[in-house]
Design a protein around this motif. Structure first.
Motif, PDB file in Angstrom:
ATOM      1  N   GLY A   1      -2.361   3.383 -41.896  1.00 36.04           N
ATOM      2  CA  GLY A   1      -3.160   4.436 -41.275  1.00 36.04           C
ATOM      3  C   GLY A   1      -4.646   4.235 -41.522  1.00 36.04           C
ATOM      4  N   GLU A   2      -5.013   3.969 -42.783  1.00 36.90           N
ATOM      5  CA  GLU A   2      -6.417   3.734 -43.115  1.00 36.90           C
ATOM      6  C   GLU A   2      -6.924   2.447 -42.465  1.00 36.90           C
ATOM      7  OE1 GLU A   2      -4.215   4.778 -45.312  1.00 36.90           O
ATOM      8  OE2 GLU A   2      -5.066   6.600 -46.159  1.00 36.90           O
ATOM      9  N   GLY A   3      -6.027   1.456 -42.387  1.00 40.20           N
ATOM     10  CA  GLY A   3      -6.398   0.183 -41.764  1.00 40.20           C
ATOM     11  C   GLY A   3      -6.762   0.360 -40.303  1.00 40.20           C
ATOM     12  N   ARG A   4      -5.961   1.160 -39.572  1.00 40.16           N
ATOM     13  CA  ARG A   4      -6.269   1.417 -38.150  1.00 40.16           C
ATOM     14  C   ARG A   4      -7.600   2.160 -38.008  1.00 40.16           C
ATOM     15  NH1 ARG A   4      -0.747   2.293 -37.918  1.00 40.16           N
ATOM     16  NH2 ARG A   4      -1.016   4.540 -38.191  1.00 40.16           N
ATOM     17  N   GLU A   5      -7.822   3.153 -38.883  1.00 40.57           N
ATOM     18  CA  GLU A   5      -9.061   3.935 -38.826  1.00 40.57           C
ATOM     19  C   GLU A   5     -10.290   3.062 -39.098  1.00 40.57           C
ATOM     20  OE1 GLU A   5     -11.884   6.881 -38.505  1.00 40.57           O
ATOM     21  OE2 GLU A   5      -9.793   6.959 -37.876  1.00 40.57           O
ATOM     22  N   VAL A   6     -10.213   2.249 -40.158  1.00 35.21           N
ATOM     23  CA  VAL A   6     -11.345   1.382 -40.507  1.00 35.21           C
ATOM     24  C   VAL A   6     -11.566   0.341 -39.410  1.00 35.21           C
ATOM     25  CG1 VAL A   6     -12.173  -0.331 -42.167  1.00 35.21           C
ATOM     26  CG2 VAL A   6     -11.128   1.767 -42.984  1.00 35.21           C
ATOM     27  N   GLN A   7     -10.463  -0.204 -38.868  1.00 37.50           N
ATOM     28  CA  GLN A   7     -10.579  -1.197 -37.791  1.00 37.50           C
ATOM     29  C   GLN A   7     -11.227  -0.574 -36.564  1.00 37.50           C
ATOM     30  OE1 GLN A   7      -9.626  -4.673 -37.902  1.00 37.50           O
ATOM     31  NE2 GLN A   7     -11.029  -4.525 -36.174  1.00 37.50           N
ATOM     32  N   TYR A   8     -10.839   0.653 -36.235  1.00 43.59           N
ATOM     33  CA  TYR A   8     -11.436   1.346 -35.083  1.00 43.59           C
ATOM     34  C   TYR A   8     -12.938   1.535 -35.300  1.00 43.59           C
ATOM     35  CZ  TYR A   8     -12.660   5.037 -31.834  1.00 43.59           C
ATOM     36  OH  TYR A   8     -13.294   5.775 -30.862  1.00 43.59           O
ATOM     37  N   ARG A   9     -13.344   1.956 -36.492  1.00 43.70           N
ATOM     38  CA  ARG A   9     -14.769   2.162 -36.773  1.00 43.70           C
ATOM     39  C   ARG A   9     -15.539   0.841 -36.741  1.00 43.70           C
ATOM     40  NH1 ARG A   9     -14.508   5.432 -42.144  1.00 43.70           N
ATOM     41  NH2 ARG A   9     -16.716   4.915 -42.221  1.00 43.70           N
ATOM     42  N   LEU A  10     -14.941  -0.233 -37.282  1.00 46.32           N
ATOM     43  CA  LEU A  10     -15.609  -1.540 -37.239  1.00 46.32           C
ATOM     44  C   LEU A  10     -15.737  -2.031 -35.805  1.00 46.32           C
ATOM     45  CD1 LEU A  10     -16.876  -3.918 -38.742  1.00 46.32           C
ATOM     46  CD2 LEU A  10     -14.593  -4.938 -38.887  1.00 46.32           C
ATOM     47  N   ASP A  11     -14.708  -1.834 -34.996  1.00 50.55           N
ATOM     48  CA  ASP A  11     -14.789  -2.223 -33.584  1.00 50.55           C
ATOM     49  C   ASP A  11     -15.905  -1.466 -32.869  1.00 50.55           C
ATOM     50  OD1 ASP A  11     -12.704  -3.990 -33.932  1.00 50.55           O
ATOM     51  OD2 ASP A  11     -11.180  -2.633 -33.101  1.00 50.55           O
ATOM     52  N   SER A  12     -16.067  -0.195 -33.209  1.00 48.29           N
ATOM     53  CA  SER A  12     -17.132   0.610 -32.613  1.00 48.29           C
ATOM     54  C   SER A  12     -18.508   0.061 -32.999  1.00 48.29           C
ATOM     55  CB  SER A  12     -16.989   2.064 -33.072  1.00 48.29           C
ATOM     56  OG  SER A  12     -18.080   2.828 -32.617  1.00 48.29           O
ATOM     57  N   VAL A  13     -18.678  -0.277 -34.274  1.00 44.56           N
ATOM     58  CA  VAL A  13     -19.946  -0.858 -34.731  1.00 44.56           C
ATOM     59  C   VAL A  13     -20.186  -2.191 -34.042  1.00 44.56           C
ATOM     60  CG1 VAL A  13     -21.172  -1.816 -36.717  1.00 44.56           C
ATOM     61  CG2 VAL A  13     -19.922   0.319 -36.960  1.00 44.56           C
ATOM     62  N   ARG A  14     -19.146  -3.011 -33.934  1.00 43.86           N
ATOM     63  CA  ARG A  14     -19.260  -4.323 -33.292  1.00 43.86           C
ATOM     64  C   ARG A  14     -19.682  -4.168 -31.829  1.00 43.86           C
ATOM     65  NH1 ARG A  14     -14.287  -6.299 -33.994  1.00 43.86           N
ATOM     66  NH2 ARG A  14     -14.779  -7.364 -35.920  1.00 43.86           N
ATOM     67  N   ARG A  15     -19.063  -3.228 -31.096  1.00 43.49           N
ATOM     68  CA  ARG A  15     -19.420  -2.997 -29.688  1.00 43.49           C
ATOM     69  C   ARG A  15     -20.883  -2.587 -29.565  1.00 43.49           C
ATOM     70  NH1 ARG A  15     -14.439  -0.692 -29.384  1.00 43.49           N
ATOM     71  NH2 ARG A  15     -15.296   1.393 -29.783  1.00 43.49           N
TER      72      ARG A  15
END
Length: 188
Positions: free
Chosen positions: A139-153
Protein backbone atom coordinates in the motif's frame (compact mmCIF):
# COMPACT_ATOMS: atom_id res chain seq x y z
CA UNK A 1 58.69 98.02 -27.60
CA UNK A 2 58.77 96.41 -31.03
CA UNK A 3 60.81 93.51 -29.64
CA UNK A 4 58.36 92.98 -26.79
CA UNK A 5 55.44 93.10 -29.20
CA UNK A 6 57.20 90.73 -31.59
CA UNK A 7 58.05 88.33 -28.74
CA UNK A 8 54.48 88.45 -27.50
CA UNK A 9 53.12 87.76 -31.00
CA UNK A 10 55.59 84.89 -31.42
CA UNK A 11 54.53 83.34 -28.10
CA UNK A 12 50.84 83.61 -29.04
CA UNK A 13 51.59 82.00 -32.41
CA UNK A 14 53.48 79.13 -30.74
CA UNK A 15 50.65 78.57 -28.24
CA UNK A 16 48.06 78.58 -31.03
CA UNK A 17 50.22 76.23 -33.08
CA UNK A 18 50.68 73.74 -30.21
CA UNK A 19 47.08 73.87 -29.12
CA UNK A 20 46.01 73.32 -32.70
CA UNK A 21 48.28 70.27 -33.01
CA UNK A 22 46.57 68.52 -30.14
CA UNK A 23 43.21 68.85 -31.86
CA UNK A 24 44.47 67.95 -35.32
CA UNK A 25 44.29 64.37 -36.55
CA UNK A 26 47.40 62.34 -35.96
CA UNK A 27 48.38 58.75 -35.22
CA UNK A 28 48.20 57.58 -31.60
CA UNK A 29 50.30 54.39 -31.29
CA UNK A 30 49.95 54.19 -27.48
CA UNK A 31 46.17 54.33 -27.70
CA UNK A 32 46.23 51.78 -30.51
CA UNK A 33 48.34 49.34 -28.44
CA UNK A 34 46.12 49.88 -25.41
CA UNK A 35 43.01 49.01 -27.45
CA UNK A 36 44.72 45.91 -28.88
CA UNK A 37 45.66 44.71 -25.40
CA UNK A 38 42.15 45.28 -24.07
CA UNK A 39 40.64 43.33 -26.98
CA UNK A 40 42.98 40.39 -26.34
CA UNK A 41 42.11 40.35 -22.62
CA UNK A 42 38.39 40.54 -23.40
CA UNK A 43 38.68 37.68 -25.90
CA UNK A 44 40.45 35.54 -23.28
CA UNK A 45 37.84 36.35 -20.62
CA UNK A 46 35.04 35.28 -22.94
CA UNK A 47 36.82 32.03 -23.81
CA UNK A 48 37.63 31.23 -20.19
CA UNK A 49 34.08 32.05 -19.09
CA UNK A 50 32.68 29.72 -21.73
CA UNK A 51 35.10 26.92 -20.78
CA UNK A 52 34.29 27.13 -17.08
CA UNK A 53 30.56 27.51 -17.63
CA UNK A 54 30.46 30.94 -15.99
CA UNK A 55 29.14 32.30 -19.30
CA UNK A 56 26.39 30.65 -21.27
CA UNK A 57 26.91 30.16 -25.01
CA UNK A 58 24.34 32.91 -25.63
CA UNK A 59 26.17 35.35 -23.35
CA UNK A 60 29.52 34.59 -24.92
CA UNK A 61 28.06 35.00 -28.42
CA UNK A 62 26.58 38.36 -27.43
CA UNK A 63 29.93 39.53 -26.04
CA UNK A 64 31.80 38.25 -29.12
CA UNK A 65 29.40 40.12 -31.41
CA UNK A 66 29.98 43.34 -29.48
CA UNK A 67 33.74 42.75 -29.60
CA UNK A 68 33.53 42.17 -33.36
CA UNK A 69 31.89 45.59 -33.76
CA UNK A 70 34.66 47.20 -31.73
CA UNK A 71 37.29 45.40 -33.84
CA UNK A 72 35.70 46.82 -36.98
CA UNK A 73 35.94 50.30 -35.51
CA UNK A 74 39.53 49.58 -34.43
CA UNK A 75 40.48 48.59 -37.98
CA UNK A 76 39.07 51.87 -39.26
CA UNK A 77 41.20 53.86 -36.79
CA UNK A 78 44.44 51.86 -36.65
CA UNK A 79 47.47 53.54 -38.21
CA UNK A 80 45.47 56.44 -39.58
CA UNK A 81 45.57 60.06 -38.50
CA UNK A 82 42.52 60.60 -36.29
CA UNK A 83 41.57 62.80 -33.38
CA UNK A 84 42.47 61.51 -29.95
CA UNK A 85 38.86 61.59 -28.75
CA UNK A 86 38.04 58.80 -31.24
CA UNK A 87 40.57 56.54 -29.50
CA UNK A 88 39.21 57.69 -26.14
CA UNK A 89 35.71 56.62 -27.18
CA UNK A 90 36.99 53.23 -28.32
CA UNK A 91 38.87 52.62 -25.09
CA UNK A 92 35.77 53.57 -23.09
CA UNK A 93 33.70 51.06 -25.11
CA UNK A 94 36.30 48.37 -24.43
CA UNK A 95 36.34 49.16 -20.71
CA UNK A 96 32.54 48.97 -20.56
CA UNK A 97 32.53 45.64 -22.40
CA UNK A 98 35.21 44.31 -20.05
CA UNK A 99 33.17 45.44 -17.04
CA UNK A 100 30.02 43.75 -18.40
CA UNK A 101 31.94 40.50 -18.86
CA UNK A 102 33.41 40.78 -15.35
CA UNK A 103 29.91 41.22 -13.92
CA UNK A 104 28.66 38.19 -15.83
CA UNK A 105 31.63 36.13 -14.62
CA UNK A 106 31.23 36.96 -10.93
CA UNK A 107 27.55 36.19 -10.65
CA UNK A 108 27.22 33.67 -7.86
CA UNK A 109 27.32 30.15 -9.13
CA UNK A 110 24.88 27.79 -7.50
CA UNK A 111 26.58 24.84 -5.95
CA UNK A 112 24.16 22.05 -6.40
CA UNK A 113 23.85 18.71 -4.77
CA UNK A 114 22.68 15.81 -6.86
CA UNK A 115 20.75 16.91 -9.88
CA UNK A 116 16.98 16.51 -9.77
CA UNK A 117 16.93 13.84 -12.48
CA UNK A 118 19.54 11.82 -10.59
CA UNK A 119 17.52 12.10 -7.39
CA UNK A 120 14.41 10.82 -9.16
CA UNK A 121 16.30 7.82 -10.57
CA UNK A 122 17.87 7.02 -7.18
CA UNK A 123 14.48 7.25 -5.50
CA UNK A 124 12.98 4.87 -8.08
CA UNK A 125 15.72 2.35 -7.31
CA UNK A 126 15.01 2.71 -3.60
CA UNK A 127 11.29 2.06 -4.18
CA UNK A 128 12.00 -0.95 -6.40
CA UNK A 129 14.51 -2.34 -3.89
CA UNK A 130 12.06 -1.84 -1.01
CA UNK A 131 9.32 -3.70 -2.89
CA UNK A 132 11.56 -6.60 -3.86
CA UNK A 133 13.05 -6.96 -0.37
CA UNK A 134 9.63 -6.64 1.31
CA UNK A 135 10.65 -3.66 3.46
CA UNK A 136 8.16 -1.42 1.66
CA UNK A 137 4.56 -2.60 2.19
CA UNK A 138 2.42 -2.80 -0.96
CA UNK A 139 0.00 0.00 0.00
CA UNK A 140 2.75 2.46 0.95
CA UNK A 141 4.73 1.39 -2.11
CA UNK A 142 1.85 2.29 -4.46
CA UNK A 143 1.36 5.65 -2.71
CA UNK A 144 5.06 6.57 -2.84
CA UNK A 145 5.31 5.38 -6.46
CA UNK A 146 2.29 7.51 -7.40
CA UNK A 147 3.83 10.60 -5.76
CA UNK A 148 7.21 9.98 -7.44
CA UNK A 149 5.50 9.56 -10.82
CA UNK A 150 3.74 12.88 -10.24
CA UNK A 151 7.05 14.62 -9.45
CA UNK A 152 8.67 12.98 -12.49
CA UNK A 153 5.83 14.17 -14.80
CA UNK A 154 6.06 17.71 -13.46
CA UNK A 155 9.87 17.70 -13.77
CA UNK A 156 9.73 16.46 -17.37
CA UNK A 157 7.06 19.04 -18.23
CA UNK A 158 9.10 21.88 -16.67
CA UNK A 159 12.32 20.88 -18.47
CA UNK A 160 10.66 20.07 -21.78
CA UNK A 161 12.68 21.22 -24.81
CA UNK A 162 15.79 22.03 -22.77
CA UNK A 163 14.01 24.75 -20.77
CA UNK A 164 15.55 25.64 -17.41
CA UNK A 165 13.33 25.65 -14.37
CA UNK A 166 12.85 28.85 -12.43
CA UNK A 167 14.14 29.02 -8.88
CA UNK A 168 10.60 28.60 -7.50
CA UNK A 169 9.85 25.59 -9.73
CA UNK A 170 13.12 23.94 -8.80
CA UNK A 171 12.52 24.60 -5.09
CA UNK A 172 9.03 23.04 -5.33
CA UNK A 173 10.33 19.89 -7.04
CA UNK A 174 13.19 19.63 -4.53
CA UNK A 175 10.81 20.07 -1.59
CA UNK A 176 8.53 17.31 -2.91
CA UNK A 177 11.51 14.97 -3.41
CA UNK A 178 12.73 15.71 0.12
CA UNK A 179 9.33 14.73 1.51
CA UNK A 180 9.36 11.49 -0.49
CA UNK A 181 12.88 10.71 0.69
CA UNK A 182 11.81 11.16 4.32
CA UNK A 183 8.86 8.84 3.71
CA UNK A 184 11.09 6.19 2.15
CA UNK A 185 13.65 6.44 4.96
CA UNK A 186 10.99 5.13 7.37
CA UNK A 187 11.04 1.79 5.57
CA UNK A 188 14.80 1.20 5.39
Amino acid sequence: MKNALFTMALMVAVIVLFSGCAAMPQTWPDYERSAENKMVVIQEKIGDGLKTGALTPDQSQMFLTTLKGVRTEYTALAGKPVRRNEWDRMNIRLERLGNEIDQALVRPLRIEGPRTGDRIVAMQWTIDDGRVSGRLPAGEGREVQYRLDSVRRDYLHLTEGGRSMSYEEEADISRRLDALEMELNRFR
